[in-house]
Design an enzyme around this catalytic site. Structure first.
Site, mmCIF file in Angstrom:
data_model
loop_
_atom_site.group_PDB
_atom_site.id
_atom_site.type_symbol
_atom_site.label_atom_id
_atom_site.label_comp_id
_atom_site.label_asym_id
_atom_site.label_seq_id
_atom_site.Cartn_x
_atom_site.Cartn_y
_atom_site.Cartn_z
ATOM 1 N N ASP A 22 0.883 -1.069 -0.075
ATOM 2 C CA ASP A 22 -0.261 0.483 -0.171
ATOM 3 C C ASP A 22 0.998 0.920 -0.596
ATOM 4 O O ASP A 22 1.752 1.733 0.756
ATOM 5 C CB ASP A 22 -0.784 -0.302 1.180
ATOM 6 C CG ASP A 22 -2.176 1.522 0.923
ATOM 7 O OD1 ASP A 22 -2.095 1.443 1.863
ATOM 8 O OD2 ASP A 22 -2.998 1.638 0.010
ATOM 9 N N GLY A 79 33.712 -18.523 51.320
ATOM 10 C CA GLY A 79 35.763 -17.242 51.513
ATOM 11 C C GLY A 79 35.620 -16.210 50.719
ATOM 12 O O GLY A 79 34.878 -15.822 49.554
ATOM 13 N N ASP A 80 36.893 -15.542 50.290
ATOM 14 C CA ASP A 80 36.901 -14.762 49.991
ATOM 15 C C ASP A 80 38.176 -14.671 49.155
ATOM 16 O O ASP A 80 39.849 -14.804 50.146
ATOM 17 C CB ASP A 80 37.393 -13.045 51.088
ATOM 18 C CG ASP A 80 38.373 -12.161 50.255
ATOM 19 O OD1 ASP A 80 38.788 -12.178 49.322
ATOM 20 O OD2 ASP A 80 38.154 -10.741 50.956
ATOM 21 N N PHE A 81 38.526 -14.961 48.145
ATOM 22 C CA PHE A 81 39.716 -15.844 47.654
ATOM 23 C C PHE A 81 40.915 -14.457 47.955
ATOM 24 O O PHE A 81 42.070 -15.280 47.270
ATOM 25 C CB PHE A 81 39.752 -15.830 45.848
ATOM 26 C CG PHE A 81 38.976 -15.180 45.026
ATOM 27 C CD1 PHE A 81 39.526 -13.868 45.147
ATOM 28 C CD2 PHE A 81 37.752 -15.459 44.083
ATOM 29 C CE1 PHE A 81 39.553 -12.533 43.968
ATOM 30 C CE2 PHE A 81 37.126 -14.291 43.212
ATOM 31 C CZ PHE A 81 37.643 -13.312 43.090
ATOM 32 N N ARG A 98 35.709 -14.901 34.643
ATOM 33 C CA ARG A 98 35.296 -13.715 34.192
ATOM 34 C C ARG A 98 35.686 -12.976 35.366
ATOM 35 O O ARG A 98 35.059 -12.511 36.762
ATOM 36 C CB ARG A 98 33.363 -13.231 33.297
ATOM 37 C CG ARG A 98 33.306 -13.665 32.728
ATOM 38 C CD ARG A 98 31.534 -13.186 32.088
ATOM 39 N NE ARG A 98 31.017 -13.441 31.402
ATOM 40 C CZ ARG A 98 30.666 -14.579 30.839
ATOM 41 N NH1 ARG A 98 30.150 -15.651 31.394
ATOM 42 N NH2 ARG A 98 30.508 -14.256 29.563
ATOM 43 N N ASP A 139 32.948 -18.949 47.012
ATOM 44 C CA ASP A 139 32.229 -16.848 46.799
ATOM 45 C C ASP A 139 32.414 -16.175 47.851
ATOM 46 O O ASP A 139 31.868 -16.977 49.152
ATOM 47 C CB ASP A 139 30.960 -16.986 46.014
ATOM 48 C CG ASP A 139 30.937 -15.976 45.303
ATOM 49 O OD1 ASP A 139 32.147 -14.358 45.839
ATOM 50 O OD2 ASP A 139 31.141 -16.118 43.635
HETATM 51 C C1 LIG Z 1 3.525 8.420 -5.593
HETATM 52 C C2 LIG Z 1 2.812 7.761 -6.961
HETATM 53 C C3 LIG Z 1 2.211 6.088 -6.535
HETATM 54 N N1 LIG Z 1 1.600 5.267 -7.508
HETATM 55 C C4 LIG Z 1 0.653 4.174 -7.327
HETATM 56 O O1 LIG Z 1 -0.525 4.871 -6.724
HETATM 57 C C5 LIG Z 1 -1.051 3.428 -6.630
HETATM 58 C C6 LIG Z 1 -0.736 3.854 -4.311
HETATM 59 O O2 LIG Z 1 -2.219 2.989 -4.478
HETATM 60 P P1 LIG Z 1 -2.556 1.696 -3.631
HETATM 61 O O3 LIG Z 1 -3.902 1.596 -2.641
HETATM 62 O O4 LIG Z 1 -1.342 1.647 -3.019
HETATM 63 O O5 LIG Z 1 -2.526 0.574 -4.711
HETATM 64 P P2 LIG Z 1 -3.581 0.296 -5.658
HETATM 65 O O6 LIG Z 1 -2.786 0.880 -7.308
HETATM 66 O O7 LIG Z 1 -5.207 0.562 -5.459
HETATM 67 O O8 LIG Z 1 -3.266 -1.011 -6.015
HETATM 68 P P3 LIG Z 1 -3.850 -2.617 -4.800
HETATM 69 O O9 LIG Z 1 -2.250 -3.001 -4.767
HETATM 70 O O10 LIG Z 1 -4.969 -3.437 -5.240
HETATM 71 O O11 LIG Z 1 -4.433 -1.213 -3.797
HETATM 72 C C7 LIG Z 1 -0.369 2.024 -6.800
HETATM 73 O O12 LIG Z 1 -0.734 1.705 -8.110
HETATM 74 C C8 LIG Z 1 1.044 2.638 -6.960
HETATM 75 O O13 LIG Z 1 1.788 2.612 -7.749
HETATM 76 C C9 LIG Z 1 2.039 5.486 -8.511
HETATM 77 O O14 LIG Z 1 1.780 5.058 -9.676
HETATM 78 N N2 LIG Z 1 3.286 6.449 -8.815
HETATM 79 C C10 LIG Z 1 3.598 7.602 -7.894
HETATM 80 O O15 LIG Z 1 4.263 8.238 -7.780
#
Ligand SMILES: Cc1cn([C@@H]2O[C@H](COP(=O)(O)OP(=O)(O)OP(=O)(O)O)[C@@H](O)[C@H]2O)c(=O)[nH]c1=O
Length: 609
Positions: free
Chosen positions: A88, A494-496, A511, A468
């Site tokens: 994501d 004891g104390d060595f 150690r 010790d």
């Molecule tokens: C900043 C930036 C982002 N992206 C795209 O933005 C989406 C982010 O959205 P996501 O929710 O992470 O993914 P998704 O596209 O919804 O796909 P999914 O993984 O199925 O949720 C992805 O696509 C990335 O490449 C670019 O292609 N170029 C860039 O410079």
């Protein structure tokens, strides 16, 4: 290609990319990965405010995307793929998280926020290993995130709308695509370019290395959390192509040429000189003390005890058990997750195996006592490192000598720390040399008897005396396995330095010597040598101060500790050998134990001339 051993680990598995993003598909297939694409149906609607930081939101969303696909595929034909990858990407600016714009106005709102400023792009990634256990889907989640800084030039309204009208912003986080027309908006990029495009390939490969070449099969010292790849092939590649931590170096050699075009684009935009390689390792080092302190605090608050008994638990539940604030506990738990000490699942937090074994206060191999001692004692001592460096060893605290038997509390704490450490190394110390010719041994300063037990266990003919101080021996009962010492082990107070040493064929100094200055070491070895019969032995185990710079990193903690301690001194292996020889011990044999952390010497008492 040199990277293929890492990616190759996935070649014989059924891998699914849980993403509809064409960019992710392209990046991974150009890296040589074979996979199916099953877009996730997970709705990206998690409550952003409930996450401590934007990256945590991206990581969780990535995980939920991948889990949804794994669960759906498993439900469909009762067979999950081996690995599901979710990702994501989000953009953050001024504390706000920007995802994909819903319409042109939304894209305009986002691009206006980014205009003429720096922002961060985070991609959270989840690598989920699936299997079927007891007719149910079982998943093992590995997550990470990558951050890249991007700066936009100052752009006119007209240009912004022209860009929006191109249609490019609509399916992209933050409303732009750096890999295409959006590249023209960008003044500079700091970090992994492909991370902005949607998938941090470099970090992904490092994670695969961590997962498929775990420490132990390779040199542990070279594996660092989230930073250095542990496998030659990958490390070599970084070197060849312009320096491991230089993100730009990675980009130039990256798949497909998109990345290269991106950096060239940024340079062509001009004005700003490309920034130096991002010093990730250095920053990690600068923050190193915070990681230690987080570990100390979690131990002190008994977080790992609570999670050993009941898990998984939510942050609020842990907070209730340890009587702490929910917000503070949440932060501490997340820090422990980042440090690899805890795992976070849907049900809450749970200990890693290492945490349950070593950080809970009970258990055979608990290091809880050692951690507490570091927090209460070493931490404070190290605040005076500068004084020790300026004035030389033993100058700290005006030469005040810390007496481990100062108070019952301190003695017990010291004993717990030593016991944890000894338990870890005792077997290795006991077996580094064949000691079966000795039928009696005396462990001088043997504390809780951890090493004595190993000697007695390893050599069935051997009787062992632990010698010790009386204050120490007062507390030994609670450290005996099963609550009582073995028949072949006796404890003599004891104390060595003062008291008569018990008779034995083998004397053990584990150690002990580093804790004393030369005159007292000579006094002790002189007494011991006088008591030892010809043919008898002395076994010394010490952390040494090595002159070899290559060994310096592993010796660092020991060397600095010896500098700040109010008494005693660090010695090299050669110095210990010299000391034994000066006191009539011959045929000194040397061994290393505990991954080189301990230097062992076994000398035989020669007949007096
Ligand atoms: C900043 C930036 C982002 N992206 C795209 O933005 C989406 C982010 O959205 P996501 O929710 O992470 O993914 P998704 O596209 O919804 O796909 P999914 O993984 O199925 O949720 C992805 O696509 C990335 O490449 C670019 O292609 N170029 C860039 O410079």
């Amino acid at each position: 290609m040199a990277l293929s051993p890492v990616i190759g680990k996935l070649l014989h598995k059924r891998v699914v990319l849980a993403s509809a993003s064409p960019r992710r598909r392209e990046i991974l297939s150009q890296a040589g990965l074979r996979f199916e694409v099953v877009p996730s149906r997970f709705k990206e609607t998690l409550d952003k405010a409930s996450f401590p930081a934007p990256y945590a939101y991206a990581m969780e969303t990535a995980k939920q995307k991948a889990l949804e696909v794994a669960a759906r595929m498993y439900q469909k034909d009762l067979r999950a793929p081996d690995v599901v990858i979710g990702a994501d990407t989000i953009v953050t600016v001024g504390g706000l998280i920007l995802e994909k714009p819903v319409d042109k106005q939304d894209a305009y709102r986002m691009l206006s926020m980014l205009n003429g400023k720096e922002h961060s792009v985070f991609t959270g990634v989840a690598i989920i290993h699936c299997c079927s256990k007891g007719g149910q889907l079982d998943t093992d989640v590995c997550q990470f995130h990558e951050e890249t800084t991007v700066r936009f030039s100052r752009l006119s309204e007209e240009l912004l709308w022209e860009y929006i009208d191109s249609g490019e912003p609509m399916d992209k986080a933050g409303g732009y695509g750096i890999q295409a027309l959006g590249g023209m908006l960008v003044e500079y990029v700091r970090g992994d370019f492909l991370n902005v495009v949607g998938f941090p390939l470099n970090h992904f490969c490092k994670k695969l290395v961590e997962l498929y070449y775990p420490p132990g099969r390779h040199d542990v010292r070279r594996v660092k959390h989230d930073s250095i790849p542990a496998v030659d092939t990958f490390e070599d590649l970084s070197d060849v192509e312009g320096g491991g931590s230089d993100p730009a170096g990675g980009i130039e050699g990256g798949p497909g040429g998109q990345a290269a075009a991106g950096t060239r684009g940024a340079e062509a935009n001009g004005a700003v000189e490309s920034p130096p390689p991002f010093p990730a390792d250095l920053l990690e080092l600068i923050d190193g003390f915070k990681a230690s302190k987080a570990l100390f605090t979690a131990c002190k608050l008994k977080v790992f005890d609570v999670l050993k008994d009941e898990a998984p638990l939510k942050a609020a539940e842990v907070a209730g058990r340890i009587d702490a604030s929910v917000c503070g506990t949440g932060r501490l738990l997340d820090a422990c997750v980042a440090l690899g000490l805890l795992e976070k699942t849907d049900g809450g937090y749970r200990n890693t195996e290492v945490a349950s074994r070593h950080l809970a206060s009970d258990g055979e191999y608990s290091l809880h006592g050692l951690v507490t001692r570091h927090d209460d004692h070493a931490w404070e001592l190290f605040t005076r490192l500068e004084v020790a460096v300026r004035q030389g060893p033993n100058a700290v605290a005006g030469g005040k000598v810390e007496d481990p038997a100062q108070s019952q509390q301190t003695t017990l704490q010291f004993m717990r720390a030593m016991h944890g450490l000894s338990k870890l190394t005792a077997r290795r110390v006991a077996t580094a040399f064949d000691l079966s010719r000795f039928t009696s041994a005396c462990d001088l300063g043997g504390c809780t008897g951890a090493l004595a037990h190993e000697l007695a266990h390893e050599y069935p003919r051997m009787r062992v005396t632990v010698f010790d101080l009386p204050d120490v021996l007062e507390h030994v009962a609670c450290f005996q396995p099963g609550g009582r010492p073995s028949e072949r082990i006796s404890f003599v107070p004891g104390d060595f330095f003062k008291d008569s040493l018990p008779e034995a064929e083998l004397y053990v100094l584990s150690r002990i010597l580093h804790d004393w200055p030369d005159d007292q070491v000579h006094a002790l070895l002189g007494r011991l040598s006088g008591r030892c019969k010809p043919g008898g032995g002395v076994l010394v185990a010490e952390e040494t101060v090595d002159e070899d710079p290559a060994a310096a990193r592993s010796n660092l903690a020991a060397a600095l500790s010896l500098l700040v301690r109010p008494r005693g001194r660090g010695r090299s292996g050669a110095e210990y050998r010299d000391l034994l020889e000066q006191h009539g011990f011959r045929d000194v044999r040397v061994a290393a134990a505990a991954g080189g952390a301990l230097h062992l010497l076994l000398g035989t008492r020669a007949s007096p001339p």
